[in-house]
Design an enzyme around this catalytic site. Structure first.
Site, PDB file in Angstrom:
ATOM      1  CG  LEU A 107      38.871  -4.779 -25.490  1.00 20.01           C
ATOM      2  CD1 LEU A 107      38.301  -3.663 -26.345  1.00 20.01           C
ATOM      3  CD2 LEU A 107      40.319  -5.035 -25.860  1.00 20.01           C
ATOM      4  CG  HIS A 108      42.164  -6.673 -18.847  1.00 21.73           C
ATOM      5  ND1 HIS A 108      43.386  -6.229 -18.429  1.00 21.73           N
ATOM      6  CD2 HIS A 108      42.405  -7.770 -19.620  1.00 21.73           C
ATOM      7  CE1 HIS A 108      44.338  -7.024 -18.916  1.00 21.73           C
ATOM      8  NE2 HIS A 108      43.762  -7.968 -19.649  1.00 21.73           N
ATOM      9  CG  LEU A 109      43.689  -0.237 -16.770  1.00 18.24           C
ATOM     10  CD1 LEU A 109      42.808   0.862 -17.335  1.00 18.24           C
ATOM     11  CD2 LEU A 109      43.974   0.015 -15.308  1.00 18.24           C
TER      12      LEU A 109
END
Length: 87
Positions: free
Chosen positions: A14-16
């Site tokens: 869950l990156h940006l």
């Protein structure tokens, strides 16, 4: 309260970008939407909270929705996570 366990499928976790997609969906509902991961509860309506949880590919999370539209919120969030959050 509606809750269920889901596995994060995104290769980069869950990156940006996927976190933004997740949070934009969560804020549509009146219910509280929490993600429980690694013994930490995270507000799914807060990008910084979700990013701070450092959720990676393959991590199992528990999605917890509680409130007047909890069923709808859970179904939408579950479909989004299982669909890879747009990636």
């Amino acid at each position: 309260m509606v809750k269920g366990k889901l596995t994060i499928k995104n290769i980069s976790g869950l990156h940006l970008r996927p976190t933004g997609v997740l949070c934009n969906e969560a804020i549509k509902y009146k219910s509280s939407v929490q993600i429980f991961s690694k013994n930490t509860s995270t507000n799914a309506k807060s990008v910084l909270s979700v990013l701070g949880a450092c959720i990676k590919c393959g991590d199992e999370v528990e999605l917890i929705c509680e409130g007047p539209d909890e069923e709808e919120a859970f179904a939408a969030m579950k479909a989004l996570i299982e669909g890879g959050l747009g990636e």
